[in-house]
Write a protein that holds these residues in place. Structure first.
Motif, mmCIF file in Angstrom:
data_model
loop_
_atom_site.group_PDB
_atom_site.id
_atom_site.type_symbol
_atom_site.label_atom_id
_atom_site.label_comp_id
_atom_site.label_asym_id
_atom_site.label_seq_id
_atom_site.Cartn_x
_atom_site.Cartn_y
_atom_site.Cartn_z
ATOM 1 N N GLN A 74 41.170 63.163 70.355
ATOM 2 C CA GLN A 74 40.170 64.042 70.968
ATOM 3 C C GLN A 74 38.781 63.413 70.952
ATOM 4 O OE1 GLN A 74 40.715 67.636 68.667
ATOM 5 N NE2 GLN A 74 42.228 68.454 70.101
ATOM 6 N N ARG A 75 38.490 62.629 69.929
ATOM 7 C CA ARG A 75 37.196 61.963 69.824
ATOM 8 C C ARG A 75 37.122 60.695 70.668
ATOM 9 N NH1 ARG A 75 36.440 60.723 64.037
ATOM 10 N NH2 ARG A 75 34.543 59.740 64.768
ATOM 11 N N GLY A 76 38.219 60.324 71.313
ATOM 12 C CA GLY A 76 38.229 59.174 72.205
ATOM 13 C C GLY A 76 38.244 57.833 71.510
ATOM 14 N N LEU A 77 38.818 57.775 70.289
ATOM 15 C CA LEU A 77 38.833 56.528 69.526
ATOM 16 C C LEU A 77 40.088 55.693 69.773
ATOM 17 C CD1 LEU A 77 37.529 57.890 66.097
ATOM 18 C CD2 LEU A 77 36.215 56.924 67.997
ATOM 19 N N VAL A 78 41.086 56.291 70.400
ATOM 20 C CA VAL A 78 42.356 55.605 70.644
ATOM 21 C C VAL A 78 42.811 55.835 72.073
ATOM 22 C CG1 VAL A 78 43.168 55.669 68.246
ATOM 23 C CG2 VAL A 78 43.657 57.601 69.755
ATOM 24 N N ASP A 79 43.596 54.908 72.550
ATOM 25 C CA ASP A 79 44.320 55.101 73.802
ATOM 26 C C ASP A 79 45.734 55.504 73.427
ATOM 27 O OD1 ASP A 79 42.138 54.352 75.379
ATOM 28 O OD2 ASP A 79 42.690 52.234 75.296
ATOM 29 N N VAL A 80 46.328 56.355 74.251
ATOM 30 C CA VAL A 80 47.660 56.860 73.951
ATOM 31 C C VAL A 80 48.579 56.547 75.124
ATOM 32 C CG1 VAL A 80 49.017 58.916 73.420
ATOM 33 C CG2 VAL A 80 46.681 58.727 72.576
ATOM 34 N N GLU A 81 49.732 55.979 74.790
ATOM 35 C CA GLU A 81 50.749 55.689 75.793
ATOM 36 C C GLU A 81 52.025 56.407 75.376
ATOM 37 O OE1 GLU A 81 53.246 51.884 77.591
ATOM 38 O OE2 GLU A 81 51.720 51.556 76.083
#
Length: 109
Positions: free
Chosen positions: A57-64
């Protein structure tokens, strides 16, 4: 795990997880398994999944989403540039605190 360890982990677990993901992208169960390999045996999977939701939610990771042999697709987390900045700040803060604590310890206080 003692109360002090639990309290210290609350403040550092996000950085620890970001460091694991920086080393190699992983899904929730893999992250939990890696933590256990590092000696963090009493951290509940639910704690890790809640943390993963927050860092996503904080935009620290990319998710695949990757197909799974069993069940629904797995969410594989990888560190993105914003997460890298956050992790770099964590390490700077950790180094500062560790140096000050070691100094206090060696002075015999």
């Amino acid at each position: 795990m003692g109360k002090q360890m639990t309290e210290m982990l609350k403040g550092t677990l996000e950085g620890i997880v970001l460091a694991l993901i920086a080393g190699q992208p992983a899904y929730g169960y893999e992250i939990t398994a890696r933590l256990r390999e590092q000696g963090f045996t009493e951290i509940a999977e639910g704690t890790i999944y809640a943390l993963l939701v927050r860092i996503e939610q904080r935009g620290l990771v990319d998710v695949e989403k990757v197909p799974s042999e069993k069940g629904p697709p797995r969410k594989v987390y990888s560190l993105n540039p914003r997460g890298r900045e956050d992790l770099d700040e964590f390490w700077r803060t950790w180094s500062f605190l560790a140096d000050r604590i070691e100094e206090l310890h060696t002075k015999g206080n």
